[in-house]
Every structure is written in structure tokens, then in C-alpha cells.
Design a protein around this motif. Structure first.
Motif, PDB file in Angstrom:
ATOM      1  N   MET A  64      17.549 -48.421  15.011  1.00 38.92           N
ATOM      2  CA  MET A  64      16.571 -47.352  14.979  1.00 38.92           C
ATOM      3  C   MET A  64      15.899 -47.343  13.607  1.00 38.92           C
ATOM      4  SD  MET A  64      17.210 -43.322  15.548  1.00 38.92           S
ATOM      5  CE  MET A  64      16.148 -42.864  16.887  1.00 38.92           C
ATOM      6  N   THR A  65      14.601 -47.261  13.590  1.00 40.58           N
ATOM      7  CA  THR A  65      13.860 -47.353  12.332  1.00 40.58           C
ATOM      8  C   THR A  65      14.079 -46.149  11.426  1.00 40.58           C
ATOM      9  OG1 THR A  65      11.884 -46.492  13.414  1.00 40.58           O
ATOM     10  CG2 THR A  65      12.076 -48.882  13.220  1.00 40.58           C
ATOM     11  N   THR A  66      14.293 -44.965  11.988  1.00 38.17           N
ATOM     12  CA  THR A  66      14.559 -43.791  11.157  1.00 38.17           C
ATOM     13  C   THR A  66      15.837 -44.004  10.361  1.00 38.17           C
ATOM     14  OG1 THR A  66      13.441 -42.347  12.724  1.00 38.17           O
ATOM     15  CG2 THR A  66      14.941 -41.303  11.183  1.00 38.17           C
ATOM     16  N   ALA A  67      16.842 -44.556  10.994  1.00 42.23           N
ATOM     17  CA  ALA A  67      18.100 -44.838  10.305  1.00 42.23           C
ATOM     18  C   ALA A  67      17.870 -45.838   9.172  1.00 42.23           C
ATOM     19  CB  ALA A  67      19.137 -45.373  11.283  1.00 42.23           C
ATOM     20  N   THR A  68      16.982 -46.799   9.376  1.00 44.29           N
ATOM     21  CA  THR A  68      16.676 -47.784   8.347  1.00 44.29           C
ATOM     22  C   THR A  68      15.980 -47.117   7.162  1.00 44.29           C
ATOM     23  OG1 THR A  68      16.462 -49.477  10.059  1.00 44.29           O
ATOM     24  CG2 THR A  68      15.591 -50.014   7.896  1.00 44.29           C
ATOM     25  N   VAL A  69      15.061 -46.193   7.436  1.00 41.09           N
ATOM     26  CA  VAL A  69      14.403 -45.442   6.361  1.00 41.09           C
ATOM     27  C   VAL A  69      15.456 -44.691   5.559  1.00 41.09           C
ATOM     28  CG1 VAL A  69      12.788 -43.592   5.786  1.00 41.09           C
ATOM     29  CG2 VAL A  69      12.212 -45.193   7.610  1.00 41.09           C
ATOM     30  N   LEU A  70      16.369 -44.006   6.233  1.00 41.55           N
ATOM     31  CA  LEU A  70      17.419 -43.240   5.554  1.00 41.55           C
ATOM     32  C   LEU A  70      18.324 -44.160   4.729  1.00 41.55           C
ATOM     33  CD1 LEU A  70      18.338 -40.691   8.360  1.00 41.55           C
ATOM     34  CD2 LEU A  70      17.073 -40.222   6.250  1.00 41.55           C
ATOM     35  N   GLN A  71      18.628 -45.346   5.260  1.00 37.44           N
ATOM     36  CA  GLN A  71      19.455 -46.304   4.517  1.00 37.44           C
ATOM     37  C   GLN A  71      18.737 -46.764   3.251  1.00 37.44           C
ATOM     38  OE1 GLN A  71      20.122 -49.331   7.437  1.00 37.44           O
ATOM     39  NE2 GLN A  71      21.694 -48.167   8.515  1.00 37.44           N
ATOM     40  N   PHE A  72      17.440 -47.033   3.379  1.00 32.70           N
ATOM     41  CA  PHE A  72      16.651 -47.421   2.207  1.00 32.70           C
ATOM     42  C   PHE A  72      16.630 -46.297   1.173  1.00 32.70           C
ATOM     43  CE2 PHE A  72      12.455 -47.248   0.076  1.00 32.70           C
ATOM     44  CZ  PHE A  72      12.579 -48.381  -0.717  1.00 32.70           C
ATOM     45  N   MET A  73      16.401 -45.089   1.639  1.00 34.36           N
ATOM     46  CA  MET A  73      16.352 -43.951   0.732  1.00 34.36           C
ATOM     47  C   MET A  73      17.690 -43.775   0.015  1.00 34.36           C
ATOM     48  SD  MET A  73      14.046 -41.353   3.038  1.00 34.36           S
ATOM     49  CE  MET A  73      13.610 -40.145   1.767  1.00 34.36           C
ATOM     50  N   GLN A  74      18.795 -43.906   0.738  1.00 33.04           N
ATOM     51  CA  GLN A  74      20.123 -43.782   0.138  1.00 33.04           C
ATOM     52  C   GLN A  74      20.350 -44.887  -0.889  1.00 33.04           C
ATOM     53  OE1 GLN A  74      22.423 -41.347   0.328  1.00 33.04           O
ATOM     54  NE2 GLN A  74      23.531 -42.494  -1.229  1.00 33.04           N
ATOM     55  N   LYS A  75      19.863 -46.077  -0.605  1.00 31.47           N
ATOM     56  CA  LYS A  75      20.043 -47.218  -1.508  1.00 31.47           C
ATOM     57  C   LYS A  75      19.405 -46.958  -2.871  1.00 31.47           C
ATOM     58  CE  LYS A  75      21.470 -51.511  -1.954  1.00 31.47           C
ATOM     59  NZ  LYS A  75      22.871 -51.862  -1.950  1.00 31.47           N
ATOM     60  N   THR A  76      18.360 -46.121  -2.907  1.00 32.61           N
ATOM     61  CA  THR A  76      17.716 -45.832  -4.192  1.00 32.61           C
ATOM     62  C   THR A  76      18.634 -45.061  -5.137  1.00 32.61           C
ATOM     63  OG1 THR A  76      16.644 -43.744  -3.513  1.00 32.61           O
ATOM     64  CG2 THR A  76      15.418 -45.798  -3.121  1.00 32.61           C
ATOM     65  N   ALA A  77      19.638 -44.400  -4.614  1.00 26.42           N
ATOM     66  CA  ALA A  77      20.613 -43.695  -5.452  1.00 26.42           C
ATOM     67  C   ALA A  77      21.672 -44.657  -5.982  1.00 26.42           C
ATOM     68  CB  ALA A  77      21.277 -42.567  -4.682  1.00 26.42           C
ATOM     69  N   GLU A  78      21.895 -45.731  -5.253  1.00 22.91           N
ATOM     70  CA  GLU A  78      22.992 -46.644  -5.561  1.00 22.91           C
ATOM     71  C   GLU A  78      22.574 -47.862  -6.374  1.00 22.91           C
ATOM     72  OE1 GLU A  78      24.195 -47.658  -1.628  1.00 22.91           O
ATOM     73  OE2 GLU A  78      24.822 -45.634  -1.144  1.00 22.91           O
ATOM     74  N   ASP A  79      21.312 -48.270  -6.266  1.00 26.07           N
ATOM     75  CA  ASP A  79      20.844 -49.525  -6.858  1.00 26.07           C
ATOM     76  C   ASP A  79      19.798 -49.225  -7.938  1.00 26.07           C
ATOM     77  OD1 ASP A  79      19.446 -51.944  -7.361  1.00 26.07           O
ATOM     78  OD2 ASP A  79      19.888 -52.697  -5.359  1.00 26.07           O
ATOM     79  N   GLU A  80      20.211 -49.339  -9.188  1.00 23.07           N
ATOM     80  CA  GLU A  80      19.324 -48.986 -10.298  1.00 23.07           C
ATOM     81  C   GLU A  80      18.077 -49.865 -10.340  1.00 23.07           C
ATOM     82  OE1 GLU A  80      19.362 -48.654 -15.148  1.00 23.07           O
ATOM     83  OE2 GLU A  80      21.266 -48.600 -14.079  1.00 23.07           O
ATOM     84  N   ALA A  81      18.217 -51.151 -10.082  1.00 21.07           N
ATOM     85  CA  ALA A  81      17.059 -52.052 -10.111  1.00 21.07           C
ATOM     86  C   ALA A  81      16.050 -51.671  -9.024  1.00 21.07           C
ATOM     87  CB  ALA A  81      17.510 -53.506  -9.934  1.00 21.07           C
ATOM     88  N   LEU A  82      16.541 -51.370  -7.837  1.00 23.65           N
ATOM     89  CA  LEU A  82      15.666 -50.948  -6.739  1.00 23.65           C
ATOM     90  C   LEU A  82      14.962 -49.643  -7.101  1.00 23.65           C
ATOM     91  CD1 LEU A  82      14.924 -51.580  -3.680  1.00 23.65           C
ATOM     92  CD2 LEU A  82      16.647 -49.868  -3.134  1.00 23.65           C
ATOM     93  N   ARG A  83      15.706 -48.722  -7.664  1.00 25.52           N
ATOM     94  CA  ARG A  83      15.159 -47.425  -8.055  1.00 25.52           C
ATOM     95  C   ARG A  83      14.055 -47.593  -9.102  1.00 25.52           C
ATOM     96  NH1 ARG A  83      19.684 -45.132  -8.869  1.00 25.52           N
ATOM     97  NH2 ARG A  83      19.919 -45.644 -11.051  1.00 25.52           N
ATOM     98  N   GLN A  84      14.282 -48.452 -10.090  1.00 23.79           N
ATOM     99  CA  GLN A  84      13.281 -48.679 -11.128  1.00 23.79           C
ATOM    100  C   GLN A  84      12.025 -49.332 -10.561  1.00 23.79           C
ATOM    101  OE1 GLN A  84      15.450 -50.861 -14.117  1.00 23.79           O
ATOM    102  NE2 GLN A  84      16.275 -49.006 -15.050  1.00 23.79           N
ATOM    103  N   GLN A  85      12.203 -50.273  -9.647  1.00 29.53           N
ATOM    104  CA  GLN A  85      11.051 -50.928  -9.020  1.00 29.53           C
ATOM    105  C   GLN A  85      10.257 -49.919  -8.191  1.00 29.53           C
ATOM    106  OE1 GLN A  85      12.881 -54.109  -6.830  1.00 29.53           O
ATOM    107  NE2 GLN A  85      12.966 -55.474  -8.604  1.00 29.53           N
ATOM    108  N   LEU A  86      10.958 -49.046  -7.477  1.00 28.59           N
ATOM    109  CA  LEU A  86      10.286 -48.031  -6.673  1.00 28.59           C
ATOM    110  C   LEU A  86       9.549 -47.038  -7.569  1.00 28.59           C
ATOM    111  CD1 LEU A  86       9.655 -46.948  -3.862  1.00 28.59           C
ATOM    112  CD2 LEU A  86      11.758 -45.604  -3.989  1.00 28.59           C
ATOM    113  N   GLU A  87      10.157 -46.660  -8.675  1.00 31.54           N
ATOM    114  CA  GLU A  87       9.505 -45.755  -9.623  1.00 31.54           C
ATOM    115  C   GLU A  87       8.182 -46.359 -10.106  1.00 31.54           C
ATOM    116  OE1 GLU A  87      10.292 -43.815 -14.058  1.00 31.54           O
ATOM    117  OE2 GLU A  87      11.851 -45.002 -13.115  1.00 31.54           O
ATOM    118  N   THR A  88       8.216 -47.634 -10.449  1.00 30.71           N
ATOM    119  CA  THR A  88       7.009 -48.328 -10.901  1.00 30.71           C
ATOM    120  C   THR A  88       5.977 -48.387  -9.786  1.00 30.71           C
ATOM    121  OG1 THR A  88       8.287 -49.641 -12.469  1.00 30.71           O
ATOM    122  CG2 THR A  88       6.124 -50.503 -11.832  1.00 30.71           C
TER     123      THR A  88
END
Length: 133
Positions: free
Chosen positions: A1-25
Motif C-alpha cells: 500500500m502506498t500510504t504505508a510506504t509514505v509513512l515508512q519514508f517519513m519515519q526514516k527521516t527520524a532515523e537516518d541523518e543523511a536522508l534527513r539532511q538531504q530532505l532539508e536541502t
């Protein structure tokens, strides 16, 4: 389900500093942590619901999370409506496609009166803390 994938991506931003920094940029606002309604600030919400949605969806796909910009906007909109009290916990869970008892605590942020009450009652009357679940 794509909604679950969105939620997984969003959760990953709390766990992965590199991903979070790239998203911030990529967003140009906020801190890149969009993992919960408490972490998702107004500027990030506006960017994710606006012209940055397709770019973020493409970025997420490059990182193994495939969903559409429409899916992203739907989830971010649900977070916003829930935070503002326009959606109950049950309506929020239904909208994002998960059972109310499966909603992670960080999604039911401190801004949710029902979430706070539920945590209080579990801890006070049932002796259940977040760490014991």
C-alpha cells in the motif's frame, strides 16, 4: 500500500541523518525530520503539499520508497488535519489506511488529546508504559 510506504519514508527521516539532511536541502525549509505530526512544521507542510511534492516523491523513490506526489500530499494533509483537531484519531488512522491500534505513538503526537489520554490511562491504570509495549 502506498500510504504505508509514505509513512515508512517519513519515519526514516527520524532515523537516518543523511536522508534527513538531504530532505532539508531539497525542501529548503525545516529540519528534514517529517516523521510525525509533531515534527512536521508549517513550512515543511506547505512545501510537501505544494510544488516540492513531486520532487520529494522522486527523491523518496531514489531511496527505495515508491509513492506518488498525490499519496504524499494525502498523508501530509491528514497529519495537518489531525494536528488541528479536524480529524479524530480513528478518522486519521482510517485515512492513512492503518488500524487505530497499529498507529505508532510518534504519529499520535502530544497534540492529540485522545492520544495523551490513552497514554495516561495505560500508564496510570494499566501500568503499561511506552517502553513495555
Amino acid at each position: 500500500m502506498t500510504t504505508a510506504t509514505v509513512l515508512q519514508f517519513m519515519q526514516k527521516t527520524a532515523e537516518d541523518e543523511a536522508l534527513r539532511q538531504q530532505l532539508e536541502t531539497l525542501l529548503g525549509v525545516g529540519d528534514g525530520n517529517i516523521s510525525s505530526e509533531a515534527e512536521l512544521d508549517a513550512a515543511e507542510t506547505a512545501a510537501l503539499k505544494g510544488d516540492r511534492a513531486p520532487v520529494v516523491a522522486e527523491f523518496a523513490a531514489q531511496n527505495g520508497f515508491t509513492f506518488s506526489a498525490t499519496d504524499l500530499v494525502r498523508v501530509v494533509d491528514a497529519f495537518q488535519q489531525h494536528r488541528l483537531g479536524e480529524l479524530s484519531d480513528t478518522e486519521f488512522a482510517s485515512l492513512v489506511g492503518i488500524a487505530i491500534d497499529k498507529v505508532p505513538e510518534n504519529i499520535m503526537a502530544a497534540t492529540s488529546p485522545l492520544g495523551r489520554l490513552s497514554r495516561y490511562l495505560k500508564k496510570t491504570y494499566l501500568g503499561i508504559s511506552e517502553t513495555s509495549i
